[in-house]
Design a protein around this motif. Structure first.
Motif, PDB file in Angstrom:
ATOM      1  N   HIS A  30       0.817  -1.215   0.000  1.00  0.00           N
ATOM      2  CA  HIS A  30       0.000   0.000   0.000  1.00  0.00           C
ATOM      3  C   HIS A  30       0.854   1.270   0.000  1.00  0.00           C
ATOM      4  CE1 HIS A  30      -3.078  -2.946   1.103  1.00  0.00           C
ATOM      5  NE2 HIS A  30      -3.943  -2.065   0.651  1.00  0.00           N
ATOM      6  N   GLY A  31       2.112   1.154  -0.396  1.00  0.00           N
ATOM      7  CA  GLY A  31       2.896   2.347  -0.681  1.00  0.00           C
ATOM      8  C   GLY A  31       3.765   2.897   0.418  1.00  0.00           C
ATOM      9  N   VAL A  32       3.961   2.151   1.510  1.00  0.00           N
ATOM     10  CA  VAL A  32       4.895   2.614   2.538  1.00  0.00           C
ATOM     11  C   VAL A  32       6.298   2.725   1.940  1.00  0.00           C
ATOM     12  CG1 VAL A  32       6.119   1.850   4.620  1.00  0.00           C
ATOM     13  CG2 VAL A  32       3.633   1.863   4.579  1.00  0.00           C
ATOM     14  N   GLU A  33       7.013   3.751   2.345  1.00  0.00           N
ATOM     15  CA  GLU A  33       8.321   4.032   1.751  1.00  0.00           C
ATOM     16  C   GLU A  33       9.431   3.173   2.343  1.00  0.00           C
ATOM     17  OE1 GLU A  33      11.367   7.781   2.028  1.00  0.00           O
ATOM     18  OE2 GLU A  33       9.332   8.231   1.359  1.00  0.00           O
ATOM     19  N   LYS A  34       9.415   3.011   3.679  1.00  0.00           N
ATOM     20  CA  LYS A  34      10.483   2.274   4.366  1.00  0.00           C
ATOM     21  C   LYS A  34       9.907   1.651   5.631  1.00  0.00           C
ATOM     22  CE  LYS A  34      13.723   4.630   6.643  1.00  0.00           C
ATOM     23  NZ  LYS A  34      14.922   5.454   6.918  1.00  0.00           N
ATOM     24  N   VAL A  35      10.474   0.489   6.019  1.00  0.00           N
ATOM     25  CA  VAL A  35      10.051  -0.162   7.257  1.00  0.00           C
ATOM     26  C   VAL A  35      11.272  -0.562   8.066  1.00  0.00           C
ATOM     27  CG1 VAL A  35       8.814  -2.084   8.319  1.00  0.00           C
ATOM     28  CG2 VAL A  35       7.937  -1.073   6.203  1.00  0.00           C
ATOM     29  N   TYR A  36      11.291  -0.155   9.307  1.00  0.00           N
ATOM     30  CA  TYR A  36      12.291  -0.648  10.249  1.00  0.00           C
ATOM     31  C   TYR A  36      11.777  -1.968  10.827  1.00  0.00           C
ATOM     32  CZ  TYR A  36      14.422   4.013  10.245  1.00  0.00           C
ATOM     33  OH  TYR A  36      15.024   5.189   9.883  1.00  0.00           O
ATOM     34  N   LEU A  37      12.606  -3.004  10.744  1.00  0.00           N
ATOM     35  CA  LEU A  37      12.267  -4.316  11.280  1.00  0.00           C
ATOM     36  C   LEU A  37      12.922  -4.430  12.655  1.00  0.00           C
ATOM     37  CD1 LEU A  37      13.187  -6.313   8.043  1.00  0.00           C
ATOM     38  CD2 LEU A  37      10.965  -5.294   8.618  1.00  0.00           C
ATOM     39  N   ALA A  38      12.160  -4.199  13.697  1.00  0.00           N
ATOM     40  CA  ALA A  38      12.694  -4.159  15.055  1.00  0.00           C
ATOM     41  C   ALA A  38      12.483  -5.516  15.716  1.00  0.00           C
ATOM     42  CB  ALA A  38      12.005  -3.058  15.856  1.00  0.00           C
ATOM     43  N   VAL A  39      13.562  -6.261  15.883  1.00  0.00           N
ATOM     44  CA  VAL A  39      13.481  -7.643  16.360  1.00  0.00           C
ATOM     45  C   VAL A  39      14.639  -7.932  17.320  1.00  0.00           C
ATOM     46  CG1 VAL A  39      12.315  -8.463  14.280  1.00  0.00           C
ATOM     47  CG2 VAL A  39      14.809  -8.450  14.354  1.00  0.00           C
ATOM     48  N   ARG A  40      14.488  -9.016  18.063  1.00  0.00           N
ATOM     49  CA  ARG A  40      15.580  -9.410  18.966  1.00  0.00           C
ATOM     50  C   ARG A  40      16.850  -9.766  18.178  1.00  0.00           C
ATOM     51  NH1 ARG A  40      14.937 -11.046  24.312  1.00  0.00           N
ATOM     52  NH2 ARG A  40      12.849 -10.761  25.181  1.00  0.00           N
ATOM     53  N   ASN A  41      16.678 -10.503  17.083  1.00  0.00           N
ATOM     54  CA  ASN A  41      17.807 -10.962  16.282  1.00  0.00           C
ATOM     55  C   ASN A  41      17.634 -10.490  14.839  1.00  0.00           C
ATOM     56  OD1 ASN A  41      19.910 -12.258  15.018  1.00  0.00           O
ATOM     57  ND2 ASN A  41      19.039 -14.317  15.218  1.00  0.00           N
ATOM     58  N   PRO A  42      18.322  -9.444  14.418  1.00  0.00           N
ATOM     59  CA  PRO A  42      18.155  -8.918  13.058  1.00  0.00           C
ATOM     60  C   PRO A  42      18.407  -9.948  11.959  1.00  0.00           C
ATOM     61  CG  PRO A  42      19.312  -7.325  14.422  1.00  0.00           C
ATOM     62  CD  PRO A  42      19.210  -8.584  15.234  1.00  0.00           C
ATOM     63  N   GLU A  43      19.209 -10.976  12.225  1.00  0.00           N
ATOM     64  CA  GLU A  43      19.468 -11.996  11.216  1.00  0.00           C
ATOM     65  C   GLU A  43      18.208 -12.788  10.875  1.00  0.00           C
ATOM     66  OE1 GLU A  43      22.715 -14.480  12.257  1.00  0.00           O
ATOM     67  OE2 GLU A  43      24.193 -12.847  12.283  1.00  0.00           O
ATOM     68  N   SER A  44      17.226 -12.738  11.761  1.00  0.00           N
ATOM     69  CA  SER A  44      15.979 -13.475  11.509  1.00  0.00           C
ATOM     70  C   SER A  44      15.111 -12.801  10.445  1.00  0.00           C
ATOM     71  CB  SER A  44      15.181 -13.619  12.812  1.00  0.00           C
ATOM     72  OG  SER A  44      14.732 -12.350  13.283  1.00  0.00           O
ATOM     73  N   THR A  45      15.535 -11.652   9.955  1.00  0.00           N
ATOM     74  CA  THR A  45      14.757 -10.920   8.941  1.00  0.00           C
ATOM     75  C   THR A  45      15.382 -11.017   7.557  1.00  0.00           C
ATOM     76  OG1 THR A  45      15.912  -8.814   9.283  1.00  0.00           O
ATOM     77  CG2 THR A  45      14.022  -9.270  10.707  1.00  0.00           C
ATOM     78  N   GLN A  46      16.278 -11.956   7.353  1.00  0.00           N
ATOM     79  CA  GLN A  46      17.022 -12.015   6.093  1.00  0.00           C
ATOM     80  C   GLN A  46      16.113 -12.184   4.876  1.00  0.00           C
ATOM     81  OE1 GLN A  46      20.109 -14.984   6.463  1.00  0.00           O
ATOM     82  NE2 GLN A  46      21.405 -13.654   7.706  1.00  0.00           N
ATOM     83  N   ASP A  47      15.020 -12.934   5.029  1.00  0.00           N
ATOM     84  CA  ASP A  47      14.131 -13.112   3.882  1.00  0.00           C
ATOM     85  C   ASP A  47      13.445 -11.805   3.506  1.00  0.00           C
ATOM     86  OD1 ASP A  47      12.731 -13.175   6.268  1.00  0.00           O
ATOM     87  OD2 ASP A  47      11.262 -14.648   5.584  1.00  0.00           O
ATOM     88  N   TYR A  52      12.941  -6.972  -0.003  1.00  0.00           N
ATOM     89  CA  TYR A  52      12.694  -5.527  -0.117  1.00  0.00           C
ATOM     90  C   TYR A  52      13.959  -4.677  -0.191  1.00  0.00           C
ATOM     91  CZ  TYR A  52       7.876  -6.755   0.960  1.00  0.00           C
ATOM     92  OH  TYR A  52       6.612  -7.302   0.934  1.00  0.00           O
ATOM     93  N   GLY A  53      15.115  -5.292  -0.045  1.00  0.00           N
ATOM     94  CA  GLY A  53      16.365  -4.558  -0.191  1.00  0.00           C
ATOM     95  C   GLY A  53      16.511  -3.406   0.780  1.00  0.00           C
ATOM     96  N   ASP A  54      16.924  -2.247   0.246  1.00  0.00           N
ATOM     97  CA  ASP A  54      17.190  -1.117   1.127  1.00  0.00           C
ATOM     98  C   ASP A  54      15.924  -0.394   1.593  1.00  0.00           C
ATOM     99  OD1 ASP A  54      16.446   0.151  -1.199  1.00  0.00           O
ATOM    100  OD2 ASP A  54      18.378   1.143  -1.533  1.00  0.00           O
ATOM    101  N   LYS A  55      14.752  -0.950   1.251  1.00  0.00           N
ATOM    102  CA  LYS A  55      13.510  -0.395   1.777  1.00  0.00           C
ATOM    103  C   LYS A  55      13.268  -0.829   3.220  1.00  0.00           C
ATOM    104  CE  LYS A  55      10.819   0.196  -2.460  1.00  0.00           C
ATOM    105  NZ  LYS A  55       9.530  -0.152  -3.133  1.00  0.00           N
TER     106      LYS A  55
END
Length: 244
Positions: A30-47, A52-55
């Protein structure tokens, strides 16, 4: 207050799976420009990073640690949409010897985590005229015996969410309280809800509720049953003006 997510910057706690991950997908759809993925382990967001790359930007956070939450807020002052999705559930009877420890752990994440996050991001949301999305549950309104401690924590979180709606509203910040029924996430499956609706139902509902300017969202069929019974009370008491 109606709110479009298009062109906005979002931060989602617990974004690596389940409802959090579905919210990320829905936001980008729906057009969001960027998302911060705030998690305990950032490596868990690799997929998600591969998709989405640098978004997306993965950042560590532990909502049980005040310093961690404050550090996250310091690094993300461009956030318009804060989604407090991180939460835990213990399946335990109130008569179990584990009930007290379960209640303490769930309150630390589900209730105090909300307080820490809302307080840390309050100035940013005010400056950006943003929104806070809080993942509550139908369990905030109905207690199920083997989920008693979880339900108690969600009832407390819903109460805090109402207070945040009032106080953040004075600063021009909107608040959305999301109340799903059983959803087919890892958490839901652990409670035996294998055939429940998917997380995308909740994610799509959040975008629609923000655009409609709603405070409550009951996104799935079971939740809508609660909504039908709760609507009058919500309109007249929760959202009503009791000062007159």
């Amino acid at each position: 207050m109606r709110y479009s997510v298009k062109g906005k910057v979002a931060l989602v706690t617990g974004a690596n799976r389940g409802i959090g991950k579905a919210i990320v997908d829905a936001f980008f759809a729906h057009g969001v420009e960027k998302v911060y993925l705030a998690v305990r382990n950032p490596e868990s967001t690799q997929d998600l990073q591969a998709k989405y790359g640098d978004k997306v930007v993965a950042l560590p956070v532990d909502v049980t640690d005040e310093a961690s939450v404050k550090a996250l807020a310091e690094h993300t002052r461009d956030v318009d949409i804060l989604v407090n999705n991180a939460g835990i559930m213990k399946v335990v009877s109130p008569l179990s010897e584990d009930a007290e420890s379960a209640l303490q752990e769930e309150f630390n994440v589900n209730v105090f985590g909300l307080l820490r996050t809302a307080q840390a991001f309050a100035d940013t949301l005010e400056a950006n005229k943003g929104v806070l999305v809080q993942l509550n549950s139908i369990a905030s309104m109905k207690t199920f015996g083997d989920m008693t401690t979880y339900c108690a924590s969600k009832a407390a979180a819903y109460s805090v969410t109402q207070g945040l709606r009032e106080k953040l509203g004075e600063k021009g910040v909107s608040v959305l309280s999301v109340h799903p029924g059983p959803i087919a996430t890892d958490m839901g499956k652990s409670a035996g809800f294998d055939e429940a609706p998917g997380a995308e139902t909740v994610a799509a509902g959040i975008v629609e509720a923000l655009e409609a300017g709603d405070f409550h969202l009951f996104p799935d069929p079971m939740a809508k049953q609660i909504e039908a019974a709760y609507q009058s009370y919500a309109d007249n008491i929760i959202l009503g003006d009791l000062s007159v």
